[in-house]
Scaffold this active site. Structure first.
Site, PDB file in Angstrom:
ATOM      1  CB  SER A 124      -8.877  -1.552   3.887  1.00  0.00           C
ATOM      2  OG  SER A 124      -9.147  -2.855   3.433  1.00  0.00           O
TER       3      SER A 124
ATOM      4  CD  GLU B  14      -5.889   1.026   1.949  1.00  0.00           C
ATOM      5  OE1 GLU B  14      -6.482   1.773   1.153  1.00  0.00           O
ATOM      6  OE2 GLU B  14      -6.087  -0.190   2.024  1.00  0.00           O
TER       7      GLU B  14
ATOM      8  NE  ARG C  88      -4.158  -1.697   0.270  1.00  0.00           N
ATOM      9  CZ  ARG C  88      -4.274  -2.957  -0.110  1.00  0.00           C
ATOM     10  NH1 ARG C  88      -3.243  -3.570  -0.686  1.00  0.00           N
ATOM     11  NH2 ARG C  88      -5.397  -3.622   0.039  1.00  0.00           N
TER      12      ARG C  88
HETATM   13  N1  EPU Z   1     -10.596 -10.764   9.737  1.00  0.00           N
HETATM   14  C1  EPU Z   1     -11.116 -10.591  10.989  1.00  0.00           C
HETATM   15  N2  EPU Z   1     -12.203  -9.793  11.143  1.00  0.00           N
HETATM   16  C2  EPU Z   1     -12.816  -9.189  10.089  1.00  0.00           C
HETATM   17  C3  EPU Z   1     -12.297  -9.370   8.800  1.00  0.00           C
HETATM   18  C4  EPU Z   1     -11.172 -10.159   8.648  1.00  0.00           C
HETATM   19  O1  EPU Z   1     -10.600 -11.140  11.979  1.00  0.00           O
HETATM   20  O2  EPU Z   1     -13.782  -8.471  10.321  1.00  0.00           O
HETATM   21  C5  EPU Z   1      -9.397 -11.610   9.564  1.00  0.00           C
HETATM   22  C6  EPU Z   1      -9.747 -13.029   9.215  1.00  0.00           C
HETATM   23  O3  EPU Z   1      -8.814 -13.883   9.820  1.00  0.00           O
HETATM   24  C7  EPU Z   1      -9.534 -13.096   7.723  1.00  0.00           C
HETATM   25  C8  EPU Z   1      -8.361 -12.142   7.552  1.00  0.00           C
HETATM   26  O4  EPU Z   1      -8.593 -11.117   8.517  1.00  0.00           O
HETATM   27  O5  EPU Z   1      -9.220 -14.384   7.330  1.00  0.00           O
HETATM   28  C9  EPU Z   1      -8.211 -11.538   6.171  1.00  0.00           C
HETATM   29  O6  EPU Z   1      -9.429 -10.901   5.811  1.00  0.00           O
HETATM   30  P1  EPU Z   1      -9.664 -10.359   4.331  1.00  0.00           P
HETATM   31  O7  EPU Z   1      -9.367 -11.433   3.345  1.00  0.00           O
HETATM   32  O8  EPU Z   1     -10.995  -9.732   4.291  1.00  0.00           O
HETATM   33  O9  EPU Z   1      -8.492  -9.308   4.136  1.00  0.00           O
HETATM   34  P2  EPU Z   1      -7.988  -8.028   4.946  1.00  0.00           P
HETATM   35  O10 EPU Z   1      -6.597  -8.307   5.391  1.00  0.00           O
HETATM   36  O11 EPU Z   1      -8.944  -7.625   5.994  1.00  0.00           O
HETATM   37  C10 EPU Z   1      -6.907  -6.989   2.808  1.00  0.00           C
HETATM   38  C11 EPU Z   1      -6.965  -5.729   2.009  1.00  0.00           C
HETATM   39  C12 EPU Z   1      -8.253  -5.658   1.203  1.00  0.00           C
HETATM   40  C13 EPU Z   1      -8.282  -6.866   0.280  1.00  0.00           C
HETATM   41  C14 EPU Z   1      -8.197  -8.144   1.118  1.00  0.00           C
HETATM   42  C15 EPU Z   1      -8.108  -9.401   0.296  1.00  0.00           C
HETATM   43  C16 EPU Z   1      -5.660  -4.094   3.233  1.00  0.00           C
HETATM   44  C17 EPU Z   1      -5.674  -2.846   4.046  1.00  0.00           C
HETATM   45  N3  EPU Z   1      -6.850  -4.561   2.876  1.00  0.00           N
HETATM   46  O12 EPU Z   1      -7.969  -6.946   3.774  1.00  0.00           O
HETATM   47  O13 EPU Z   1      -8.210  -4.483   0.412  1.00  0.00           O
HETATM   48  O14 EPU Z   1      -9.454  -6.888  -0.499  1.00  0.00           O
HETATM   49  O15 EPU Z   1      -7.004  -8.107   1.955  1.00  0.00           O
HETATM   50  O16 EPU Z   1      -6.844  -9.498  -0.261  1.00  0.00           O
HETATM   51  O17 EPU Z   1      -4.593  -4.610   2.918  1.00  0.00           O
HETATM   52  C18 EPU Z   1      -8.816  -2.187   0.334  1.00  0.00           C
HETATM   53  O18 EPU Z   1      -7.619  -1.935   0.270  1.00  0.00           O
HETATM   54  O19 EPU Z   1      -9.683  -1.275   0.352  1.00  0.00           O
HETATM   55  C19 EPU Z   1      -9.235  -3.576   0.455  1.00  0.00           C
HETATM   56  C20 EPU Z   1     -10.513  -3.927   0.596  1.00  0.00           C
END
Ligand code: EPU
Length: 339
Positions: free
Chosen positions: A238, A334, A164
């Site tokens: 995010s 972010e 990012r």
């Molecule tokens: N999780 C939680 N609580 C929640 C949501 C997620 O505990 O409410 C944990 C779970 O363990 C889950 C893990 O986080 O397995 C990963 O969740 P997710 O796949 O939704 O990914 P994220 O790390 O929360 C990042 C990016 C997203 C992107 C997803 C998928 C960032 C800041 N965000 O989110 O990007 O879509 O991975 O790759 O890196 C964005 O940048 O706007 C965005 C949506």
């Protein structure tokens, strides 16, 4: 090209924060760039380049000129049997550009399906999702220097991409207008389905060797199932970044919280899930006034209607403070916060 005054930006930021720009202009053709750089409204004011408005938080009215890039065009620059170079103009919608490539069977950006925003905004934060980042296929970024008006082509290494992060968020911030990006995509199937949530989804749907379209569709389905549509509930995806932490810190946190999700990215750096940290602090699905954290994704801050930039930042600061108190970790936004 018309420069408008006191322009309402509410419909141009997906958080739907009410804000006005002192000056506002839309770029529609290359000659608009040259004209813009010669105008006093541009030369004598602070500037902000707006894409799809999906990663921005206006704290106040913007006392300067907001420039919206709507330069269009997607062109194949060269190709051979195995790869293709595609130039995408900055004003194209990112998801539409992904679909263009999916329909042509060009592999490389399908995991970035449905990422909101414009092509020109994509390199700023090196958009990433489901195990793919823009930098994995990007060859160069075409920019105009706002002081000299000169056009430059920044090679991948010059863009200093990280998680990012890029030169456009640091030393080049506000100094250049991104006019186009150049990608190198593969004509040979290169599925990247290692991201657990994507892999699980494909397995559950009995898709063992997914086509390009099946991967793109799967990513769209996953995103739609957990990320609120900004047209229905305004949000900026995010709101916070995941946290890059060194192994000693991870080790001691894992002892205390064995369930804490961590991820290793391709450069070997470990990230802690900020959504999990926020959820553990009790903020998931919690609403205060017109602002809240979404019930299905604790990283996504939502505006339930009419919230100001100040209200949003005050809410975000409470979350930062409670994560700091419970975990002694400093989470960072972010979204691009514009004063
Ligand atoms: N999780 C939680 N609580 C929640 C949501 C997620 O505990 O409410 C944990 C779970 O363990 C889950 C893990 O986080 O397995 C990963 O969740 P997710 O796949 O939704 O990914 P994220 O790390 O929360 C990042 C990016 C997203 C992107 C997803 C998928 C960032 C800041 N965000 O989110 O990007 O879509 O991975 O790759 O890196 C964005 O940048 O706007 C965005 C949506």
């Amino acid at each position: 090209m018309e420069i408008k005054r006191d322009y309402d930006l509410t419909g141009l930021n997906t958080l739907a924060v009410v804000a006005k720009a002192k000056f506002f202009v839309v770029l529609e053709k290359a000659s608009d760039i040259v004209e813009l750089f010669s105008r006093s409204e541009f030369k004598g004011n602070k500037r902000f380049f707006l894409g799809g408005g999906s990663n921005v938080l206006f704290l106040n009215d913007f006392d300067g000129i907001v420039v919206q890039n709507k330069l269009k065009g997607i062109d194949i620059i060269s190709e051979d049997d195995v790869s293709v170079r595609v130039k995408m103009m900055g004003g194209e919608d990112w998801h539409e550009a992904v679909l263009f490539c999916v329909n042509k069977n060009y592999w490389g950006i399908e995991n970035l399906s449905l990422v909101p925003g414009s092509v020109g905004a994509a390199p700023i934060q090196n958009i990433g999702a489901y195990g793919t980042e823009l930098k994995d296929t990007l060859e160069s970024v075409e920019v105009y220097d706002v002081e000299s008006g000169e056009k430059r082509i920044l090679a991948l290494s010059e863009c200093k991409f990280g998680y990012r992060d890029s030169i456009f968020k640091n030393s080049a911030k506000g100094k250049c207008l991104i006019s186009a990006i150049n990608l190198k995509l593969s004509k040979i199937p290169k599925p990247n389905i290692s991201y657990k949530i994507l892999k699980d989804y494909l397995e559950k749907n009995n898709i063992s060797s997914p086509s390009l379209k099946e991967i793109s569709d799967a990513v769209c389905q996953i995103r739609r199932s957990k990320l609120p549509d900004p047209k229905v509930i305004p949000n900026a995806g995010s709101f916070f970044k995941n946290l890059l932490v060194d192994s000693a810190v991870i080790g001691s946190l894992k002892e205390k919280y064995p369930d804490m999700p961590t991820f290793k990215d391709d450069s070997g750096v470990t990230k802690i899930s900020t959504a999990w940290l926020i959820e553990q602090c009790g903020w998931k699905g919690k609403r205060e006034g017109r602002v809240g954290m979404h019930e299905r994704q604790a990283l996504v801050l939502v505006n339930y209607g009419g919230a100001t930039g100040e209200e949003i930042i005050a809410f975000a600061k409470k979350i930062i403070a409670s994560v700091e108190e419970k975990f002694k970790l400093a989470i960072v936004p972010e979204v691009n916060i514009i004063e």
